[in-house]
Design a protein around this motif. Structure first.
Motif, mmCIF file in Angstrom:
data_model
loop_
_atom_site.group_PDB
_atom_site.id
_atom_site.type_symbol
_atom_site.label_atom_id
_atom_site.label_comp_id
_atom_site.label_asym_id
_atom_site.label_seq_id
_atom_site.Cartn_x
_atom_site.Cartn_y
_atom_site.Cartn_z
ATOM 1 N N TYR A 98 8.768 -4.429 -7.455
ATOM 2 C CA TYR A 98 7.939 -4.300 -6.259
ATOM 3 C C TYR A 98 7.066 -5.544 -6.099
ATOM 4 C CZ TYR A 98 9.561 0.460 -6.680
ATOM 5 O OH TYR A 98 10.359 1.571 -6.785
ATOM 6 N N HIS A 99 6.797 -5.911 -4.853
ATOM 7 C CA HIS A 99 6.089 -7.156 -4.559
ATOM 8 C C HIS A 99 4.836 -6.842 -3.746
ATOM 9 C CE1 HIS A 99 9.676 -9.270 -6.007
ATOM 10 N NE2 HIS A 99 10.366 -8.386 -5.313
ATOM 11 N N ILE A 100 3.916 -6.152 -4.377
ATOM 12 C CA ILE A 100 2.694 -5.704 -3.704
ATOM 13 C C ILE A 100 1.483 -6.126 -4.527
ATOM 14 C CG2 ILE A 100 1.448 -3.726 -2.747
ATOM 15 C CD1 ILE A 100 4.140 -2.168 -2.985
ATOM 16 N N ILE A 101 0.514 -6.740 -3.855
ATOM 17 C CA ILE A 101 -0.768 -7.047 -4.495
ATOM 18 C C ILE A 101 -1.812 -6.095 -3.917
ATOM 19 C CG2 ILE A 101 -2.628 -8.738 -4.718
ATOM 20 C CD1 ILE A 101 -0.458 -10.927 -4.573
ATOM 21 N N SER A 102 -2.456 -5.336 -4.790
ATOM 22 C CA SER A 102 -3.529 -4.432 -4.377
ATOM 23 C C SER A 102 -4.848 -5.022 -4.860
ATOM 24 C CB SER A 102 -3.310 -3.044 -4.979
ATOM 25 O OG SER A 102 -4.404 -2.200 -4.673
ATOM 26 N N TYR A 103 -5.572 -5.654 -3.938
ATOM 27 C CA TYR A 103 -6.776 -6.382 -4.328
ATOM 28 C C TYR A 103 -7.853 -5.451 -4.885
ATOM 29 C CZ TYR A 103 -4.526 -10.154 -1.763
ATOM 30 O OH TYR A 103 -3.621 -11.106 -1.339
ATOM 31 N N GLY A 104 -7.960 -4.261 -4.324
ATOM 32 C CA GLY A 104 -8.955 -3.320 -4.819
ATOM 33 C C GLY A 104 -8.685 -2.888 -6.241
ATOM 34 N N HIS A 105 -7.408 -2.663 -6.572
ATOM 35 C CA HIS A 105 -7.074 -2.275 -7.939
ATOM 36 C C HIS A 105 -7.256 -3.437 -8.909
ATOM 37 C CE1 HIS A 105 -4.852 1.219 -6.050
ATOM 38 N NE2 HIS A 105 -5.637 1.781 -6.942
ATOM 39 N N ASP A 106 -6.969 -4.656 -8.458
ATOM 40 C CA ASP A 106 -7.203 -5.822 -9.317
ATOM 41 C C ASP A 106 -8.674 -5.909 -9.731
ATOM 42 O OD1 ASP A 106 -4.563 -6.657 -9.174
ATOM 43 O OD2 ASP A 106 -4.908 -8.172 -7.643
#
Length: 396
Positions: free
Chosen positions: A245-253
């Motif tokens: 999967y190619h998703i960046i979740s800024y809040g989770h980071d």
């Protein structure tokens, strides 16, 4: 800097005690059926017959327990105790262990699947209640749920925790936490919200198995979940920790950056702490790629299509403030303090509902306030924003 932090502390405490907590005390108690209502819409309409989620109730338990521990107000203890009774008396499965995913408006089991994420939040809430009150029953049930996770959900061969099970802990076809998630056996989000309650449980229960599992979870984030090339978190995995999967979740980071750091600090393992602190900083800096000039943090980026979800969700902004304040507190990073303050100004300007209480779900990418998604409900709880306020109050 002292003046900035003192002002921030005063403002978050004011918002916590006059905006967030009163909303749940005054509007969400279900005095007819017990516990709490399941939903208030973004238009402030109470849905009295809505199902009641384990996650929401466990987050109410954590929030009001923590608020009582910090501020010692009787009304906070009353709400925390009400939530404790809901988790133990209605959500806890006395036959098979674990907690139900949801109950109906009248308190009867509705969706009886065992979502490990929800069990983690029940541990989080119960452990905080014990931390605030020294209540033995809350600790007993937190420990029971810890053993349920370890007995049924831990992958002894390939490490990590599976996502979901049937009521009897059997396989289920649809393991997704929500419609937005991929149907995979292991996810970053569930691991993050096992790490979080295990950290809190270890504060009050110095069990050797728990200590070992908490250490293992920190290592999993560094060794398997974090992308070593980008320092962003990968979100969905198969049994072998492969992610396509190619998703960046800024809040989770940004949330993970401080929760992993907190876990290592609570463990007090100096060698582990020394090893991971570099990654903590780099993870938060990777998240800052989504930080905008107006002080808001965008939701996510799909790197394979360059598709951006630029909505500024309430929970992402709350975690952004804590994550950047963590960098300032522990590493003296003044840019992070500036970012945290700017994000708080964004929250005050766009997300706090001063008329009705609580926060709106998000500011949409087009600059309009989102009044379509819930003000309170299955996923909209007082935990992210309440915790942000209490983290600032307690850290400084």
């Amino acid at each position: 800097m002292e003046t900035t932090i003192e002002r921030l502390k005063e403002e978050v405490q004011q918002v916590l005690t006059t905006n967030i907590l009163p909303y749940w005390i005054e509007k969400m108690q279900d005095r007819g059926n017990g516990g709490f209502y399941g939903r208030i819409t973004g238009q402030e309409c109470l849905v009295a017959e809505a199902e009641k989620g384990a996650v929401m109730n466990a987050r109410i338990l954590w929030t009001f327990s923590a608020a009582y521990r910090l501020l010692h107000k009787t009304e906070y203890l009353e709400i925390a105790t009400r939530a404790k009774r809901e988790i133990i008396d209605r959500f806890y499965d006395t036959q098979f262990g674990g907690v139900y995913w949801s109950i109906d408006a009248h308190g009867q089991p509705l969706d009886t699947k065992k979502q490990v994420y929800a069990i983690g939040f029940a541990i989080y809430g119960l452990s905080e209640y014990h931390r605030a009150t020294a209540d033995d029953e809350a600790l007993e049930y937190a420990v029971r749920l810890f053993h349920d996770i370890e007995l049924h959900c831990f992958d002894k061969g390939k490490n990590g925790y599976y996502e979901a099970f049937s009521r009897e802990w059997g396989e289920i076809a649809d393991m997704r936490l929500s419609d937005k998630d991929a149907n995979e056996r292991k996810t970053m989000n569930t691991h993050l919200h096992i790490l979080e309650p295990y950290t809190n449980l270890f504060r009050i229960w110095k069990d050797e198995m728990l200590k070992s599992r908490l250490h293992n979870l920190i290592r999993l984030f560094i060794d398997e979940i974090m992308d070593m090339d980008t320092r962003h978190l990968q979100l969905f995995f198969d049994d072998n920790w492969r992610s396509n999967y190619h998703i960046i979740s800024y809040g989770h980071d940004i949330e993970a950056s401080w929760l992993i750091h907190e876990a290592a600090l609570v463990l007090a393992d100096r060698q582990l702490l020394t090893e991971i602190e570099m990654y903590i900083v780099e993870m938060a800096e990777a998240a800052a790629e989504g930080f905008l000039s107006d002080g808001g943090m965008i939701y996510e980026l799909r790197t394979d299509s360059s598709s951006i979800d630029a909505d500024r969700h309430w929970w992402v902004q709350a975690e952004t403030v804590v994550g950047f304040m963590n960098l300032y507190q522990h590493f003296g990073d003044k840019l992070s303090l500036s970012r945290a303050v700017r994000c708080w100004e964004f929250i005050k300007k766009y997300l706090i509902d001063y008329a009705n209480g609580e926060w709106y779900w998000s500011l949409s990418a087009d600059g309009t306030v989102n009044r379509e998604d819930d003000k309170a409900g299955f996923w909209k709880c007082p935990y992210h924003n309440g915790r942000m306020c209490m983290e600032i109050m307690e850290r400084f």
